[in-house]
Design an enzyme around this catalytic site. Sequence first.
Site: not given
Length: 555
Positions: A203, A206, A285, A301
């Site tokens: 998770d 980025e 993610r 999310d």
Amino acid sequence: LDVSLSPNPALTFRTIGGILDFYLFMGPTPENVVQQYTEAIGRPHMPAYWSLGFQLSRWGYGSLDVLKETVDRMEHYDIPYDVQHFDIDYMERRLDFTYDKVNFAGLPEFMKDLKKKGKHNVVILDPFITKDEEPGTYRPYELGQEMGVWVNNSDGLTPAVGQAWPPGDSVFPDYTNPRTVEWWTQLCLEFKDVLDYDGIWIDMNEPSNFMRGQYPGCADNEINNPPYTPSISDRSLAQKTLCPDSKTYLGDHYNTHSLFGWSQTEPTFNVVQQATGKRAFVLSRSTFVGSGKHGGHWLGDNFSQWKDLRRSVVGILEFNLFGIPYIGADICGFNYNTTYELCLRWMQLGSFYPFSRNHNAEGNTEQDPAVFGDEFAKISRATLRIRYSLLPYLYTLFYESHVHGGTVVRSLMHEFTSDQETHGIDTAFLWGPAFMIAPVLEEATRSVTVYFPEAQWFDYYTVLPSAWKKNYATVSAPLSKIPLYIRGGYILPQQAPATTTTESRLNPFGLIIALDEQGQASGSLFWDDGDSIDTIEKENYFLAKYTFSKVSGNI
């Protein structure tokens, strides 16, 4: 990069810099285009069979006792359920490679008990490591420091320091560095001896940072503030991440930012296979071109809102075009409190996401399918049992995607390209060529308008042929039902469902034979042990092709 679509039709690309290489995949069919694209970027991985079962998660169980209560009520209602996820609250103070020995005391034993019941465990790991624990007490940081695995500041020497979930300040592993891969592999292997995981959920990759750039802020230069900035958060390339002039092994973060999650996915995939000796489960993610070769994705999310329920259909269709067919959204919504009706309709739709997981955020009311009482549980169970009965078909679609590179979930336009009416439909979708899902996407609605392209369609529940072809019809959709249709001309393998795939895989098989107007049908079944590595490459599998003709009456 900004990409704008205009009605000409035309695409306008606006970029902060760099080189644009264009590859054209000529098709001619949409499925051919995706096959050609994945031939270039890497075919999707073959998921383990268990990962096609229903999965449960939440950030905010808070304790093992609450989680046990959740599992018990799922068992009480006999709701199909294969995988339990563990979000950051299982950790000690949100530190990677730890678990909370107070609130989650007994977690290693609990995970082993779940496995004895035929279930599987997935743990979350974040890509930031606190640097501020007492010296000698937190090995992940000290080993990483010793091996020099962090993303560095613009000087290329000192680690970039930001803030994230763990206490204190954090540093960020640079997965483009082979030394980082060694570090990560070692820690994940060691952690397997602590918590007996079957998969890893990566998770915040980025990478996410709770500041605008690292300390002391980003220098005012052309890399950090290029002449053109797309319409992104605060119009800042460093917002909630690292400064673009940070240094990674492959070059400036400016060039490698979008590759952070991608570069973490393959080493995680490899270490899960190494640790478990079985097929890897990796959920990321952050993804990039080619991520589907080593992992799946969820749509991030989302919110417990009807518009997010509807948008999720678009999301799963898109990621199948991207070569990442193992895709789903957080069922019932992640942020905000869900409602009974929204969650029920989302459980119905989510029962047909390739990746089917109910997930929830800290502080929200519980939303597992067993928490709303008898009727909700009964409907969720019935819908999930349809999913489980059709898993041999879904698994066969993943085999075809892995070998030939096409989609698992596709739009009606994908199959009926010459029918202009299908081009705008993003409220219904298909599993492969043959199974249509037409979910309820609006509140207080008890019917759905479904478009039936030119084919023979059969109602899944009644097995009656549909009277509509190349036409819209309003079909009944009471709270207890999601409309489902089978396309004539296809044979779908099925298997009696159970509460886990461990059990259902032992059950009898069947075939749904849906004839076209010529009285013919065909299909296939791929089968192997469900979780061994490279069964296809080693030719350790069973593949059957079925054809049926009404004329001969033979299969």
